[in-house]
Design a protein around this motif. Structure first.
Motif, PDB file in Angstrom:
ATOM      1  N   ASP A 187       3.767  -3.924   7.650  1.00 29.46           N
ATOM      2  CA  ASP A 187       3.566  -4.186   6.221  1.00 29.46           C
ATOM      3  C   ASP A 187       2.395  -3.379   5.669  1.00 29.46           C
ATOM      4  OD1 ASP A 187       5.683  -5.943   6.188  1.00 29.46           O
ATOM      5  OD2 ASP A 187       4.442  -7.758   6.135  1.00 29.46           O
ATOM      6  N   ARG A 188       1.295  -3.341   6.431  1.00 31.46           N
ATOM      7  CA  ARG A 188       0.127  -2.565   5.990  1.00 31.46           C
ATOM      8  C   ARG A 188       0.460  -1.093   5.899  1.00 31.46           C
ATOM      9  NH1 ARG A 188      -2.827  -5.771   9.609  1.00 31.46           N
ATOM     10  NH2 ARG A 188      -2.948  -4.014  11.055  1.00 31.46           N
ATOM     11  N   LEU A 189       1.203  -0.590   6.879  1.00 26.67           N
ATOM     12  CA  LEU A 189       1.584   0.824   6.873  1.00 26.67           C
ATOM     13  C   LEU A 189       2.382   1.139   5.612  1.00 26.67           C
ATOM     14  CD1 LEU A 189       1.727   3.592   8.192  1.00 26.67           C
ATOM     15  CD2 LEU A 189       3.741   2.809   9.448  1.00 26.67           C
ATOM     16  N   LEU A 190       3.378   0.298   5.308  1.00 32.91           N
ATOM     17  CA  LEU A 190       4.174   0.508   4.098  1.00 32.91           C
ATOM     18  C   LEU A 190       3.316   0.425   2.838  1.00 32.91           C
ATOM     19  CD1 LEU A 190       7.355  -1.574   5.005  1.00 32.91           C
ATOM     20  CD2 LEU A 190       7.158   0.921   4.887  1.00 32.91           C
ATOM     21  N   LEU A 191       2.420  -0.542   2.814  1.00 34.88           N
ATOM     22  CA  LEU A 191       1.544  -0.696   1.660  1.00 34.88           C
ATOM     23  C   LEU A 191       0.648   0.522   1.488  1.00 34.88           C
ATOM     24  CD1 LEU A 191       0.341  -2.375  -0.663  1.00 34.88           C
ATOM     25  CD2 LEU A 191      -1.217  -3.383   1.023  1.00 34.88           C
ATOM     26  N   TYR A 192      -0.020   0.960   2.562  1.00 42.66           N
ATOM     27  CA  TYR A 192      -0.915   2.110   2.460  1.00 42.66           C
ATOM     28  C   TYR A 192      -0.155   3.398   2.131  1.00 42.66           C
ATOM     29  CZ  TYR A 192      -5.007  -0.504   3.873  1.00 42.66           C
ATOM     30  OH  TYR A 192      -6.045  -1.391   3.917  1.00 42.66           O
ATOM     31  N   GLN A 193       1.052   3.533   2.648  1.00 39.72           N
ATOM     32  CA  GLN A 193       1.857   4.702   2.286  1.00 39.72           C
ATOM     33  C   GLN A 193       2.194   4.669   0.800  1.00 39.72           C
ATOM     34  OE1 GLN A 193       5.030   4.296   5.170  1.00 39.72           O
ATOM     35  NE2 GLN A 193       4.128   5.854   6.504  1.00 39.72           N
ATOM     36  N   ALA A 194       2.526   3.499   0.291  1.00 42.08           N
ATOM     37  CA  ALA A 194       2.821   3.372  -1.140  1.00 42.08           C
ATOM     38  C   ALA A 194       1.569   3.619  -1.976  1.00 42.08           C
ATOM     39  CB  ALA A 194       3.403   1.983  -1.439  1.00 42.08           C
ATOM     40  N   ILE A 195       0.425   3.116  -1.535  1.00 40.81           N
ATOM     41  CA  ILE A 195      -0.823   3.327  -2.274  1.00 40.81           C
ATOM     42  C   ILE A 195      -1.137   4.813  -2.377  1.00 40.81           C
ATOM     43  CG2 ILE A 195      -3.338   3.014  -2.158  1.00 40.81           C
ATOM     44  CD1 ILE A 195      -2.806   0.171  -1.108  1.00 40.81           C
ATOM     45  N   GLN A 196      -0.833   5.573  -1.340  1.00 40.64           N
ATOM     46  CA  GLN A 196      -1.103   7.015  -1.357  1.00 40.64           C
ATOM     47  C   GLN A 196      -0.294   7.749  -2.430  1.00 40.64           C
ATOM     48  OE1 GLN A 196      -3.550   8.738   0.413  1.00 40.64           O
ATOM     49  NE2 GLN A 196      -4.102   6.588   0.598  1.00 40.64           N
ATOM     50  N   LYS A 197       0.774   7.142  -2.905  1.00 40.27           N
ATOM     51  CA  LYS A 197       1.610   7.753  -3.943  1.00 40.27           C
ATOM     52  C   LYS A 197       1.083   7.481  -5.350  1.00 40.27           C
ATOM     53  CE  LYS A 197       5.671   7.505  -1.015  1.00 40.27           C
ATOM     54  NZ  LYS A 197       6.951   6.861  -0.757  1.00 40.27           N
ATOM     55  N   LEU A 198       0.087   6.609  -5.462  1.00 36.68           N
ATOM     56  CA  LEU A 198      -0.482   6.280  -6.774  1.00 36.68           C
ATOM     57  C   LEU A 198      -1.453   7.373  -7.212  1.00 36.68           C
ATOM     58  CD1 LEU A 198      -1.325   2.502  -6.169  1.00 36.68           C
ATOM     59  CD2 LEU A 198       0.617   3.433  -7.452  1.00 36.68           C
ATOM     60  N   PRO A 199      -1.704   7.480  -8.516  1.00 38.48           N
ATOM     61  CA  PRO A 199      -2.719   8.429  -8.991  1.00 38.48           C
ATOM     62  C   PRO A 199      -4.080   8.082  -8.365  1.00 38.48           C
ATOM     63  CG  PRO A 199      -1.454   7.539 -10.835  1.00 38.48           C
ATOM     64  CD  PRO A 199      -1.056   6.764  -9.613  1.00 38.48           C
ATOM     65  N   PRO A 200      -4.924   9.076  -8.128  1.00 38.22           N
ATOM     66  CA  PRO A 200      -6.195   8.839  -7.434  1.00 38.22           C
ATOM     67  C   PRO A 200      -7.075   7.752  -8.056  1.00 38.22           C
ATOM     68  CG  PRO A 200      -5.798  11.182  -7.631  1.00 38.22           C
ATOM     69  CD  PRO A 200      -4.718  10.493  -8.411  1.00 38.22           C
ATOM     70  N   ASP A 201      -7.193   7.699  -9.375  1.00 37.80           N
ATOM     71  CA  ASP A 201      -8.058   6.680  -9.974  1.00 37.80           C
ATOM     72  C   ASP A 201      -7.483   5.277  -9.786  1.00 37.80           C
ATOM     73  OD1 ASP A 201      -5.994   7.235 -11.748  1.00 37.80           O
ATOM     74  OD2 ASP A 201      -7.246   7.103 -13.539  1.00 37.80           O
ATOM     75  N   THR A 202      -6.167   5.145  -9.865  1.00 39.66           N
ATOM     76  CA  THR A 202      -5.532   3.844  -9.635  1.00 39.66           C
ATOM     77  C   THR A 202      -5.684   3.444  -8.167  1.00 39.66           C
ATOM     78  OG1 THR A 202      -3.951   4.281 -11.396  1.00 39.66           O
ATOM     79  CG2 THR A 202      -3.370   2.559  -9.815  1.00 39.66           C
ATOM     80  N   ARG A 203      -5.496   4.402  -7.284  1.00 37.81           N
ATOM     81  CA  ARG A 203      -5.627   4.154  -5.847  1.00 37.81           C
ATOM     82  C   ARG A 203      -7.040   3.654  -5.530  1.00 37.81           C
ATOM     83  NH1 ARG A 203      -3.509   8.967  -3.825  1.00 37.81           N
ATOM     84  NH2 ARG A 203      -5.502   9.979  -4.093  1.00 37.81           N
ATOM     85  N   GLU A 204      -8.045   4.258  -6.135  1.00 37.32           N
ATOM     86  CA  GLU A 204      -9.418   3.850  -5.863  1.00 37.32           C
ATOM     87  C   GLU A 204      -9.695   2.438  -6.378  1.00 37.32           C
ATOM     88  OE1 GLU A 204     -13.808   5.796  -5.693  1.00 37.32           O
ATOM     89  OE2 GLU A 204     -12.284   6.785  -6.900  1.00 37.32           O
ATOM     90  N   VAL A 205      -9.155   2.090  -7.534  1.00 37.05           N
ATOM     91  CA  VAL A 205      -9.318   0.731  -8.055  1.00 37.05           C
ATOM     92  C   VAL A 205      -8.674  -0.267  -7.093  1.00 37.05           C
ATOM     93  CG1 VAL A 205      -8.650  -0.859  -9.909  1.00 37.05           C
ATOM     94  CG2 VAL A 205      -9.549   1.402 -10.479  1.00 37.05           C
ATOM     95  N   ILE A 206      -7.487   0.051  -6.609  1.00 39.23           N
ATOM     96  CA  ILE A 206      -6.789  -0.830  -5.663  1.00 39.23           C
ATOM     97  C   ILE A 206      -7.638  -1.015  -4.408  1.00 39.23           C
ATOM     98  CG2 ILE A 206      -4.763  -1.070  -4.156  1.00 39.23           C
ATOM     99  CD1 ILE A 206      -3.918  -1.480  -7.005  1.00 39.23           C
ATOM    100  N   TYR A 207      -8.166   0.074  -3.853  1.00 40.44           N
ATOM    101  CA  TYR A 207      -8.995  -0.016  -2.654  1.00 40.44           C
ATOM    102  C   TYR A 207     -10.249  -0.855  -2.898  1.00 40.44           C
ATOM    103  CZ  TYR A 207      -6.410   3.662  -0.163  1.00 40.44           C
ATOM    104  OH  TYR A 207      -5.456   4.387   0.480  1.00 40.44           O
ATOM    105  N   LEU A 208     -10.906  -0.600  -4.014  1.00 41.80           N
ATOM    106  CA  LEU A 208     -12.134  -1.343  -4.309  1.00 41.80           C
ATOM    107  C   LEU A 208     -11.861  -2.833  -4.445  1.00 41.80           C
ATOM    108  CD1 LEU A 208     -13.826   1.086  -6.827  1.00 41.80           C
ATOM    109  CD2 LEU A 208     -14.762   0.362  -4.622  1.00 41.80           C
TER     110      LEU A 208
END
Length: 166
Positions: free
Chosen positions: A102-123
């Motif tokens: 599940d984490r692998l799928l989630l992180y792979q999907a997160i990598q497809k997001l725009p960089p600023d959105t990805r950073e907000v998600i990570y934070l």
């Protein structure tokens, strides 16, 4: 500020490490950058004005150091399964495997997001920051951070086929 280095480190090291690990997905790099973050913070402690939370200030330093590291490498770090394998999981092997997938799928999907959105998600997810703190770290407003997170969640739901994950 009446803090000493030990107080600052004991209070904030785990959060800074989690934030850096979410950005770089490399345990060794996150550890090195965490140490450098606290070194830089202690050097500049007198300049800390207190207009944001100390954790926010530390993560801003950490982010700057991560970008410096990326620049030094001359590239961005791609997502891979090996980095995800270093994320701690429960002791139940079946549950561990399912959660890792599940984490692998989630992180792979997160990598497809725009960089600023990805950073907000990570934070928000890995760093456990408030939207106000995220806005401060990224030099935007709390509302901007909330909207990025909301839109990011919607995009992740679509990317993952409508399944609810973490």
């Amino acid at each position: 500020m009446a803090w000493n280095g030990e107080d600052i480190y004991q209070t904030h090291a785990e959060g800074v490490y989690r934030y850096l690990f979410a950005l770089c997905r490399e345990a060794d790099t996150a550890e090195e950058l965490t140490q450098e973050t606290f070194y830089q913070a202690l050097k500049g402690l007198k300049s800390f004005r207190g207009d944001c939370a100390p954790q926010t200030w530390l993560c801003a330093i950490a982010k700057r150091l991560w970008y410096k590291e990326l620049s030094r490498r001359g590239r961005t770090v791609p997502m891979d399964g090996e980095a995800l394998a270093q994320v701690p999981a429960p002791d139940d092997p079946a549950l561990e495997t399912e959660q890792k997938d599940d984490r692998l799928l989630l992180y792979q999907a997160i990598q497809k997001l725009p960089p600023d959105t990805r950073e907000v998600i990570y934070l928000r997810l890995a760093g456990d920051f408030t939207f106000r703190e995220i806005g401060t770290i990224l030099n935007h407003t709390e509302v901007w951070a909330r909207m990025r997170f909301y839109r990011g969640k919607e995009a992740l739901t679509k990317l993952m086929g409508g399944k609810e994950h973490e």
